[in-house]
Design an enzyme around this catalytic site. Structure first.
Site, PDB file in Angstrom:
ATOM      1  N   TRP A 133     105.302  15.262  38.968  1.00  0.00           N
ATOM      2  CA  TRP A 133     104.613  15.758  37.758  1.00  0.00           C
ATOM      3  C   TRP A 133     103.923  17.082  38.064  1.00  0.00           C
ATOM      4  O   TRP A 133     103.872  17.987  37.232  1.00  0.00           O
ATOM      5  CB  TRP A 133     103.577  14.738  37.245  1.00  0.00           C
ATOM      6  CG  TRP A 133     104.153  13.745  36.278  1.00  0.00           C
ATOM      7  CD1 TRP A 133     104.461  12.440  36.544  1.00  0.00           C
ATOM      8  CD2 TRP A 133     104.467  13.965  34.878  1.00  0.00           C
ATOM      9  NE1 TRP A 133     104.957  11.840  35.405  1.00  0.00           N
ATOM     10  CE2 TRP A 133     104.965  12.747  34.365  1.00  0.00           C
ATOM     11  CE3 TRP A 133     104.374  15.059  34.027  1.00  0.00           C
ATOM     12  CZ2 TRP A 133     105.370  12.598  33.037  1.00  0.00           C
ATOM     13  CZ3 TRP A 133     104.784  14.914  32.701  1.00  0.00           C
ATOM     14  CH2 TRP A 133     105.275  13.704  32.228  1.00  0.00           C
ATOM     15  N   GLU A 149     104.799  10.922  40.890  1.00  0.00           N
ATOM     16  CA  GLU A 149     103.591  11.613  40.415  1.00  0.00           C
ATOM     17  C   GLU A 149     103.500  13.010  41.037  1.00  0.00           C
ATOM     18  O   GLU A 149     103.099  13.967  40.371  1.00  0.00           O
ATOM     19  CB  GLU A 149     102.329  10.814  40.744  1.00  0.00           C
ATOM     20  CG  GLU A 149     102.216   9.490  40.018  1.00  0.00           C
ATOM     21  CD  GLU A 149     102.350   9.602  38.505  1.00  0.00           C
ATOM     22  OE1 GLU A 149     101.707  10.491  37.913  1.00  0.00           O
ATOM     23  OE2 GLU A 149     103.103   8.814  37.907  1.00  0.00           O
ATOM     24  N   TRP A 175      92.123  21.053  22.004  1.00  0.00           N
ATOM     25  CA  TRP A 175      92.288  20.708  23.420  1.00  0.00           C
ATOM     26  C   TRP A 175      91.796  21.817  24.354  1.00  0.00           C
ATOM     27  O   TRP A 175      91.373  21.549  25.487  1.00  0.00           O
ATOM     28  CB  TRP A 175      93.737  20.339  23.746  1.00  0.00           C
ATOM     29  CG  TRP A 175      94.742  21.462  23.621  1.00  0.00           C
ATOM     30  CD1 TRP A 175      95.515  21.738  22.542  1.00  0.00           C
ATOM     31  CD2 TRP A 175      95.083  22.453  24.611  1.00  0.00           C
ATOM     32  NE1 TRP A 175      96.308  22.836  22.791  1.00  0.00           N
ATOM     33  CE2 TRP A 175      96.067  23.286  24.048  1.00  0.00           C
ATOM     34  CE3 TRP A 175      94.647  22.711  25.911  1.00  0.00           C
ATOM     35  CZ2 TRP A 175      96.621  24.370  24.748  1.00  0.00           C
ATOM     36  CZ3 TRP A 175      95.200  23.787  26.605  1.00  0.00           C
ATOM     37  CH2 TRP A 175      96.177  24.601  26.028  1.00  0.00           C
ATOM     38  N   TRP A 177      91.664  21.866  13.450  1.00  0.00           N
ATOM     39  CA  TRP A 177      90.658  21.325  14.390  1.00  0.00           C
ATOM     40  C   TRP A 177      89.277  21.360  13.752  1.00  0.00           C
ATOM     41  O   TRP A 177      88.972  22.260  12.944  1.00  0.00           O
ATOM     42  CB  TRP A 177      90.628  22.146  15.682  1.00  0.00           C
ATOM     43  CG  TRP A 177      91.912  22.148  16.479  1.00  0.00           C
ATOM     44  CD1 TRP A 177      92.708  23.228  16.716  1.00  0.00           C
ATOM     45  CD2 TRP A 177      92.532  21.044  17.149  1.00  0.00           C
ATOM     46  NE1 TRP A 177      93.789  22.866  17.490  1.00  0.00           N
ATOM     47  CE2 TRP A 177      93.704  21.527  17.773  1.00  0.00           C
ATOM     48  CE3 TRP A 177      92.219  19.694  17.285  1.00  0.00           C
ATOM     49  CZ2 TRP A 177      94.554  20.718  18.517  1.00  0.00           C
ATOM     50  CZ3 TRP A 177      93.074  18.887  18.036  1.00  0.00           C
ATOM     51  CH2 TRP A 177      94.221  19.396  18.642  1.00  0.00           C
ATOM     52  N   ASN A 181      93.113   9.445  36.624  1.00  0.00           N
ATOM     53  CA  ASN A 181      94.106   9.925  35.657  1.00  0.00           C
ATOM     54  C   ASN A 181      94.087   9.146  34.339  1.00  0.00           C
ATOM     55  O   ASN A 181      94.144   9.734  33.257  1.00  0.00           O
ATOM     56  CB  ASN A 181      95.505   9.860  36.271  1.00  0.00           C
ATOM     57  CG  ASN A 181      96.560  10.354  35.302  1.00  0.00           C
ATOM     58  OD1 ASN A 181      96.507  11.496  34.859  1.00  0.00           O
ATOM     59  ND2 ASN A 181      97.498   9.494  34.941  1.00  0.00           N
ATOM     60  N   TRP A 227      96.568  18.647  29.388  1.00  0.00           N
ATOM     61  CA  TRP A 227      95.846  18.671  28.104  1.00  0.00           C
ATOM     62  C   TRP A 227      96.820  18.804  26.940  1.00  0.00           C
ATOM     63  O   TRP A 227      96.668  18.168  25.904  1.00  0.00           O
ATOM     64  CB  TRP A 227      94.797  19.795  28.078  1.00  0.00           C
ATOM     65  CG  TRP A 227      93.483  19.304  28.616  1.00  0.00           C
ATOM     66  CD1 TRP A 227      93.004  19.484  29.880  1.00  0.00           C
ATOM     67  CD2 TRP A 227      92.509  18.513  27.919  1.00  0.00           C
ATOM     68  NE1 TRP A 227      91.785  18.854  30.010  1.00  0.00           N
ATOM     69  CE2 TRP A 227      91.455  18.250  28.822  1.00  0.00           C
ATOM     70  CE3 TRP A 227      92.408  17.995  26.625  1.00  0.00           C
ATOM     71  CZ2 TRP A 227      90.322  17.505  28.472  1.00  0.00           C
ATOM     72  CZ3 TRP A 227      91.284  17.251  26.280  1.00  0.00           C
ATOM     73  CH2 TRP A 227      90.263  17.011  27.187  1.00  0.00           C
TER      74      TRP A 227
HETATM   75  P1  FAD Z   1      97.736  10.429  42.654  1.00  0.00           P
HETATM   76  O1  FAD Z   1      98.098   9.403  41.653  1.00  0.00           O
HETATM   77  O2  FAD Z   1      97.415   9.972  44.015  1.00  0.00           O
HETATM   78  O3  FAD Z   1      98.928  11.474  42.675  1.00  0.00           O
HETATM   79  C1  FAD Z   1      99.204  12.336  43.800  1.00  0.00           C
HETATM   80  C2  FAD Z   1      99.231  13.777  43.351  1.00  0.00           C
HETATM   81  O4  FAD Z   1     100.244  13.988  42.370  1.00  0.00           O
HETATM   82  C3  FAD Z   1      97.952  14.242  42.692  1.00  0.00           C
HETATM   83  O5  FAD Z   1      96.986  14.580  43.640  1.00  0.00           O
HETATM   84  C4  FAD Z   1      98.435  15.428  41.868  1.00  0.00           C
HETATM   85  O6  FAD Z   1      98.592  16.587  42.643  1.00  0.00           O
HETATM   86  C5  FAD Z   1      99.811  14.957  41.426  1.00  0.00           C
HETATM   87  N1  FAD Z   1      99.714  14.324  40.100  1.00  0.00           N
HETATM   88  C6  FAD Z   1      99.451  13.024  39.829  1.00  0.00           C
HETATM   89  N2  FAD Z   1      99.487  12.809  38.493  1.00  0.00           N
HETATM   90  C7  FAD Z   1      99.761  14.006  37.924  1.00  0.00           C
HETATM   91  C8  FAD Z   1      99.938  14.440  36.582  1.00  0.00           C
HETATM   92  N3  FAD Z   1      99.865  13.594  35.543  1.00  0.00           N
HETATM   93  N4  FAD Z   1     100.204  15.738  36.358  1.00  0.00           N
HETATM   94  C9  FAD Z   1     100.323  16.610  37.373  1.00  0.00           C
HETATM   95  N5  FAD Z   1     100.182  16.243  38.669  1.00  0.00           N
HETATM   96  C10 FAD Z   1      99.897  14.968  38.949  1.00  0.00           C
HETATM   97  N6  FAD Z   1      95.572  17.239  37.976  1.00  0.00           N
HETATM   98  C11 FAD Z   1      95.156  18.244  38.783  1.00  0.00           C
HETATM   99  O7  FAD Z   1      95.533  18.292  39.946  1.00  0.00           O
HETATM  100  N7  FAD Z   1      94.341  19.237  38.286  1.00  0.00           N
HETATM  101  C12 FAD Z   1      93.905  19.252  36.993  1.00  0.00           C
HETATM  102  O8  FAD Z   1      93.199  20.191  36.595  1.00  0.00           O
HETATM  103  C13 FAD Z   1      94.295  18.166  36.152  1.00  0.00           C
HETATM  104  N8  FAD Z   1      93.834  18.097  34.873  1.00  0.00           N
HETATM  105  C14 FAD Z   1      94.213  17.027  34.078  1.00  0.00           C
HETATM  106  C15 FAD Z   1      93.751  16.966  32.760  1.00  0.00           C
HETATM  107  C16 FAD Z   1      94.108  15.893  31.937  1.00  0.00           C
HETATM  108  C17 FAD Z   1      93.609  15.836  30.497  1.00  0.00           C
HETATM  109  C18 FAD Z   1      94.939  14.873  32.438  1.00  0.00           C
HETATM  110  C19 FAD Z   1      95.341  13.721  31.570  1.00  0.00           C
HETATM  111  C20 FAD Z   1      95.420  14.937  33.737  1.00  0.00           C
HETATM  112  C21 FAD Z   1      95.080  16.010  34.574  1.00  0.00           C
HETATM  113  N9  FAD Z   1      95.552  16.110  35.907  1.00  0.00           N
HETATM  114  C22 FAD Z   1      95.161  17.157  36.693  1.00  0.00           C
HETATM  115  C23 FAD Z   1      96.597  15.184  36.403  1.00  0.00           C
HETATM  116  C24 FAD Z   1      96.089  13.917  37.124  1.00  0.00           C
HETATM  117  O9  FAD Z   1      95.126  13.276  36.340  1.00  0.00           O
HETATM  118  C25 FAD Z   1      95.503  14.202  38.503  1.00  0.00           C
HETATM  119  O10 FAD Z   1      96.401  14.978  39.265  1.00  0.00           O
HETATM  120  C26 FAD Z   1      95.249  12.899  39.254  1.00  0.00           C
HETATM  121  O11 FAD Z   1      94.362  12.084  38.527  1.00  0.00           O
HETATM  122  C27 FAD Z   1      94.667  13.202  40.610  1.00  0.00           C
HETATM  123  O12 FAD Z   1      94.341  12.012  41.254  1.00  0.00           O
HETATM  124  P2  FAD Z   1      95.091  11.577  42.569  1.00  0.00           P
HETATM  125  O13 FAD Z   1      95.135  12.708  43.530  1.00  0.00           O
HETATM  126  O14 FAD Z   1      94.437  10.324  43.018  1.00  0.00           O
HETATM  127  O15 FAD Z   1      96.546  11.279  42.018  1.00  0.00           O
END
Ligand code: FAD
Length: 489
Positions: free
Chosen positions: A290, A287, A371, A318, A353, A394
Site C-alpha cells: 500500500w 500493507e 478531507w 463541505w 490504522n 485521506w
Molecule cells: P503496519 O500495519 O505494520 O504496516 C507496515 C507498513 O506498511 C507501515 O509502516 C506503512 O509504511 C505501510 N502501510 C501500512 N498500511 C498502509 C496504508 N493503508 N497505506 C500506506 N501505507 C501503509 N501512513 C503513513 O506512513 N503516513 C501517513 O501520513 C499516513 N496517513 C494516513 C492517514 C489516514 C486517514 C489513514 C486512514 C491512513 C494513513 N496512513 C499513513 C496509513 C496507515 O494508517 C499507517 O501506515 C499505519 O497505521 C502505520 O502503522 P504500522 O507501521 O504499525 O503499520
C-alpha cells in the site's frame, strides 16, 4: 582557485529521506569507490518546493539526524548540516570540498523530482558526476505498468503486478569505515535547525513512545517479527492489541529500508511450517505494498496531494469549519472511539490504522469537513506524516481518491468501536474519564442509564462531552450532499 574535476576525489552523499547507513545504495556506492565521502543533510527551507514538515515530524527529524550523525562518527565520518536552498548550497559545497561527484537516493514527489532533475543538470555542467539510486521503494513508480503501458489507479492489480516484478535482493550492509575528506566544511549545529518544540515543549509523549534513528528502527523490526507478526493477520485491526509493526515513522524517514523489512519478513515466512505465520507475513507485505501504491499514485497523479483525484469532489458542499472541528482535534466529539484516537494522536504522534479510518470518516462524513483539513492536522501531528501515504489515505477515506472507499460507505463509530475494541481496553487507555463505565456502555455513554453514569463518575456535558452530532442524521446529510455531485464525471 578550485581544483579541476580530474584532480578532485571527494564524493558528496546527500541524505534526504534515507537517514541510515545500512542498505543505503547512494552511500554504499560512494564508500565502495574508496574515495573520501562527505555526508550532508540540507534542511530545505528554500525555495518553497517541498511542503514544510509538521511539528511532530520535525521533532522526529531532530532525533533521527542526531543518531545518523553519531553512527557516521562511529564509522570515522560526520554529518554536515546545512540550511537553505540545495540548488545554491550543493554547487558551492562541491567547489569548497573539491568534490568529483554527488550521489543521492531518489524521491518521488513530482515537485521534488523536478527540482532534483534541475540540480542534476546544473551539477553536471559544473563537471561533477551525479548519480541517483533507489533507496526508498521496493518498486519505483515507473517500474509497474499496466498492459497498456500506463500506471495503476487500483491497488489490487497494482499489488499483483508489483509482486511479479519484485526482486528486492539482499539488503546492503552498513559501511564499517567511511573515508573522511581532508577538510570538513562548516555546517550548522543541529539545534540551529530549530526542529524541537521549546515553548511550550509538547513532545513529552513522543519521547516516551519512540526512539528515532536506525537502531530504534531495527529494534522495532526485530520485536515485531518475534512478538507481533504471528498475530498480525488476525489482530491487526484491533487497536488495543498492538499487533502492527509501528514502523511507519522509521520508514517515512528512511531509517530502515522497505527492502530490509520485506526480506526479514520473507525470511521468517520461509523458515516456518506454520501456515498462519506465513499468512501473517503475506498480509504484512501487502500493507507494505500500500505504501508503494501511494508513491506510485503520488508520482503519476500530482493532484493527489493538493486537489481531488476525482474532480467532481471539487464541487462537494463541505461544511464550514468551527467548533466541531475543534472538538475533533481535541478528542472531544462525544464519540469515544473518535476521541480516543484523536488523543492517541496528540499524545504519541501516531494512530492505529483502523482508528485513522474511523476518525477520517467521522470528519469527512459525520462532520462534512473537507478531507484537506484533516490531512493538514495529521500532517502536523503525525510522526509518520508522509507526502504520499497521508493524502492517498485521506482521499481513500473521503471517497475522492483513485482507488477509494465509495463515499456512501459511512463508518458507524459505535459499531466500529464495539467490533474492534469490544471490551473498551483501547478506549480506557486514552479516555480515563470513561474508564469506570461497564463494557456495554463505554462505546456510547449517552445511552447509559443515569445511575450507571453516576456510579462511573461520568457527567455528560461536564466530565465527558455529549455527541457533537447524531450519527444517524449526519449520515443522511452526508449521503444527500454526495447525491449533489454523484452524477458528475
Ligand atoms: P503496519 O500495519 O505494520 O504496516 C507496515 C507498513 O506498511 C507501515 O509502516 C506503512 O509504511 C505501510 N502501510 C501500512 N498500511 C498502509 C496504508 N493503508 N497505506 C500506506 N501505507 C501503509 N501512513 C503513513 O506512513 N503516513 C501517513 O501520513 C499516513 N496517513 C494516513 C492517514 C489516514 C486517514 C489513514 C486512514 C491512513 C494513513 N496512513 C499513513 C496509513 C496507515 O494508517 C499507517 O501506515 C499505519 O497505521 C502505520 O502503522 P504500522 O507501521 O504499525 O503499520
Amino acid at each position: 582557485m578550485s581544483a579541476s574535476p580530474s584532480t578532485r576525489s571527494t564524493i558528496i552523499v546527500w541524505f534526504r529521506d534515507d537517514l541510515r547507513l545500512s542498505d543505503n545504495p547512494a552511500l554504499a556506492e560512494a564508500v565502495g569507490t574508496d574515495c573520501p565521502v562527505l555526508p550532508v543533510f540540507i534542511q530545505e527551507t528554500r525555495p518553497k518546493t517541498l511542503r514544510p514538515l509538521g511539528g511532530a515530524a520535525k521533532w522526529w527529524l531532530h532525533g533521527s539526524l542526531k543518531k545518523l550523525g553519531r553512527d557516521l562518527e562511529k564509522a570515522g565520518s560526520r554529518l554536515v548540516l546545512l540550511d537553505g536552498d540545495p540548488s545554491e548550497l550543493l554547487p558551492r559545497l562541491a567547489d569548497e570540498a573539491e568534490a568529483q561527484a554527488v550521489y543521492w537516493n531518489r524521491r518521488y514527489h513530482p515537485k521534488a523530482c523536478a527540482a532534483d532533475a534541475r540540480l542534476k543538470s546544473a551539477l553536471k555542467e559544473q563537471g561533477l558526476d551525479v548519480q541517483s539510486f533507489n533507496g526508498s521503494l521496493l518498486v519505483e513508480p515507473w517500474d509497474v505498468q499496466t498492459g497498456e503501458g500506463s500506471f495503476y489507479r487500483v491497488y489490487s492489480p497494482f499489488a499483483r503486478a508489483a509482486r511479479q516484478i519484485l526482486d528486492p535482493g539482499s539488503p546492503l550492509p552498513a559501511p564499517k569505515k567511511i573515508n573522511a575528506p581532508k577538510h570538513w566544511p562548516d555546517g550548522c549545529a543541529l539545534d540551529d535547525l530549530k526542529l524541537r518544540p521549546t515553548k511550550p515543549d509538547w513532545a513529552g509523549g513522543l519521547r516516551e513512545t519512540w526512539a528515532p534513528g536506525e537502531a530504534g528502527a531495527r529494534e522495532r523490526l526485530a520485536a515485531f517479527l518475534d512478538e507481533r507478526l504471528p498475530r498480525y493477520k488476525t489482530h491487526r485491526d484491533s487497536p488495543a492489541d498492538e499487533a502492527t509493526s509501528a514502523l511507519s515513522p522509521h520508514l517515512r524517514f528512511g531509517e530502515i529500508s522497505p527492502r530490509t523489512v520485506w526480506s526479514a519478513c520473507s525470511a521468517r515466512a520461509e523458515d516456518t511450517d506454520d501456515s498462519s505465520l506465513r499468512g501473517s507475513a503475506e498480509k504484512f507485505q501487502s500493507e507494505l505494498l500500500w505504501r508503494e501504491f501511494a508513491y506510485h499514485l503520488l508520482y503519476h497523479l500530482p493532484p493527489l496531494e493538493e486537489g481531488n483525484v476525482q474532480s467532481k469532489f471539487d464541487d462537494f458542499p463541505w461544511a464550514k469549519t468551527g467548533t466541531a472541528l475543534s472538538a475533533w482535534k481535541k478528542g472531544r466529539t462525544g464519540y469515544p472511539i473518535v476521541d480516543a484516537g484523536m488523543r492517541q494522536l496528540w499524545q504519541t504522534g501516531w494512530l492505529h490504522n483502523r482508528v485513522r479510518m474511523i476518525v477520517g470518516s467521522f470528519l469527512t462524513k459525520d462532520l462534512l469537513i473537507d478531507w484537506h483539513v484533516g490531512e493538514d492536522w495529521f500532517w502536523d501531528t503525525l510522526v509518520d506524516a508522509d507526502a504520499a501515504n497521508n493524502p492517498a489515505s485521506w482521499q481513500w477515506v473521503a471517497g475522492s481518491g483513485a482507488d477509494a472507499a465509495p463515499y456512501f460507505r459511512v463508518f458507524n463509530p459505535v459499531l466500529q468501536s464495539k467490533k474492534f475494541d469490544p471490551d473498551g481496553t483501547y478506549l480506557r487507555t486514552f479516555l480515563p474519564e470513561l474508564a469506570e463505565l461497564p463494557d456495554e456502555h463505554i462505546h456510547e455513554p449517552w445511552k447509559a442509564p443515569p445511575d450507571i453514569l453516576k456510579a462511573a463518575g461520568v457527567t455528560l456535558g461536564e466530565t465527558y462531552p455529549e455527541p457533537v452530532v447524531d450519527h444517524g442524521s449526519a449520515r443522511k446529510k452526508a449521503l444527500a450532499a454526495y447525491e449533489e455531485i454523484k452524477g458528475q464525471a
